[in-house]
Scaffold this active site. Structure first.
Site, PDB file in Angstrom:
ATOM      1  CB  SER A 142      -3.309  31.436  29.081  1.00 18.58           C
ATOM      2  OG  SER A 142      -2.370  30.755  28.299  1.00 18.58           O
ATOM      3  CD  GLU A 237      -5.371  24.075  31.779  1.00 17.40           C
ATOM      4  OE1 GLU A 237      -4.445  24.783  31.338  1.00 17.40           O
ATOM      5  OE2 GLU A 237      -6.202  24.476  32.603  1.00 17.40           O
ATOM      6  CG  HIS A 267      -5.152  26.587  28.234  1.00 16.43           C
ATOM      7  ND1 HIS A 267      -4.272  26.679  29.289  1.00 16.43           N
ATOM      8  CD2 HIS A 267      -5.013  27.746  27.531  1.00 16.43           C
ATOM      9  CE1 HIS A 267      -3.628  27.830  29.221  1.00 16.43           C
ATOM     10  NE2 HIS A 267      -4.062  28.495  28.175  1.00 16.43           N
TER      11      HIS A 267
END
Length: 294
Positions: A142, A237, A267
Site C-alpha cells: 500500500s 481492489e 487489499h
C-alpha cells in the site's frame, strides 16, 4: 477453499465498525494485523536505525547477508512494525533473507517528507553497516509500496546505487486518485475507498503540494533504470489500477517488471497469510523473486 478463506478475512475486517480518528485507526490495524502472531522459529531484534525504529527478523536457514527492507502500509497515517510483523517475517522466510521492518514517522503529526527521510535514513544505515545494495530488496504494501518507489526514485536521481530488486504489494502509486478502479471496484473492496484515500492524502501532504509530484505519486516519475520489480495486487481492489498502470509505465521504460493480479484477493491480502492460502502463495512468489535477484 481460497474463496471461503477470503470470505473469513472479510468477516474479520468487517466485525467492528470502521474506526474514527487516527489513534483508533492505528489501534485497529495493529489489532487485525496481529491476530495471528509470528511463527515460533522466528528470531526478532529491535534496532535503532539512527533515530528511526526498526526490527530485524530471521527465519532458520536464511542468508543473513541478504536483506528485505520493508515499509508497512496504512496510508502514511497508520500501520506499524507490529501490524505487519507476520507478513514481513514470512516474506523473509520465503526469500531466505533476514528482514528489516522500518517504523517510519506517520502523518498527520509528521507529514511529507518525514516518511521519505526515515526511509532514506534506514537505507543509509544498512549501507553503513556493510550490506551491499545489490543484496538488499526493498518492499512494502500500500503506502509502503509508494514509499519503496519514492526511495528508489531519490537514489536514482542522486546517481546512487539502487537495491537489487523491489517488491510492491497492493501499492498506492497515484495520490491524484485518477484510477478508474477506484469507482469500478468500490462495491467489492472492503477496505479502501476514494473518500478514505482523499483523507489520507490530505493528512500526508503539506498544503499546496502538487499531488503529481513523483515523490508521492511515483506513477508520474521517470522510471527508467529502476531495478527488477514485482507487483502483486488483488482483483477486488480499488487500487488495482495503481498497480496495472504502474506496471505498464515501468515496462514501457524498459524496467524488468512482473505483475501478478490475484483473483478475488483484497487489499494487502498477504497480511493474513496465517489463515489465507493465497496469502502464503503470494509470499512464496515474492520470496522466489527476491532469491532470484539477490
Amino acid at each position: 477453499m481460497a474463496q471461503s478463506e477470503i470470505d473469513a478475512i472479510r468477516a474479520l475486517l468487517g466485525a467492528k465498525p470502521r474506526p474514527v480518528g487516527w489513534e483508533e485507526r492505528r489501534r485497529r490495524i495493529d489489532e487485525v494485523g496481529s491476530v495471528w502472531p509470528v511463527a515460533d522459529d522466528i528470531k526478532l531484534e529491535t534496532v535503532d536505525l539512527d533515530g528511526v525504529p526498526g526490527e530485524w527478523s530471521i527465519a532458520p536457514a536464511s542468508d543473513p547477508s541478504r536483506v528485505l527492507m520493508f515499509f508497512h502500509g496504512g496510508g502514511y497515517c497508520s500501520g506499524s512494525i507490529l501490524s505487519h510483523r507476520r507478513m514481513v517475517t514470512e516474506a523473509g522466510r520465503a526469500g531466505a533473507a533476514r528482514t528489516l521492518a522500518v517504523g517510519y514517522r506517520l502523518a498527520p503529526e509528521h507529514p511529507f517528507p518525514a516518511a521519505c527521510d526515515d526511509a532514506m535514513a534506514a537505507w543509509r544505515r544498512l549501507l553503513k553497516d556493510g550490506y551491499a545494495a545489490k543484496r538488499i530488496a526493498v518492499g512494502g504494501d500500500s503506502a509502503g509500496g509508494g514509499l519503496t518507489l519514492a526511495l528508489a526514485g531519490e537514489l536514482k536521481r542522486a546517481g546512487e546505487e539502487l537495491p537489487g530488486c523491489l517488491w510492491l504489494a497492493s501499492p498506492w502509486t497515484d495520490l491524484t486518485m485518477s484510477g478508474a478502479t477506484l469507482l469500478s471496484k468500490s462495491a467489492i473492496d472492503p477496505l479502501i475507498h476514494k473518500e478514505y484515500l482523499e483523507e489520507l492524502a490530505h493528512a500526508y501532504l503539506p498544503e499546496g503540494m502538487d499531488r503529481k509530484d513523483p515523490r508521492v505519486s511515483p506513477l508520474n516519475g521517470d522510471l527508467n533504470g529502476l531495478p527488477p520489480t514485482l507487483i502483486q495486487v488483488g482483483s477486488a481492489e480499488t487500487l488495482l489500477d495503481d498497480s496495472t498502470r504502474f506496471a505498464s509505465a515501468a515496462g514501457a521504460a524498459d524496467v524488468c517488471v512482473t505483475l501478478e493480479v490475484w483473483p478475488h484477493m483484497i487489499h494487502a491480502w498477504p497480511m493474513w497469510n496465517a489463515r489465507l492460502e493465497p496469502g502464503r502463495r503470494a509470499l512464496a512468489s515474492a520470496g522466489a523473486f527476491i532469491r532470484r535477484w539477490l
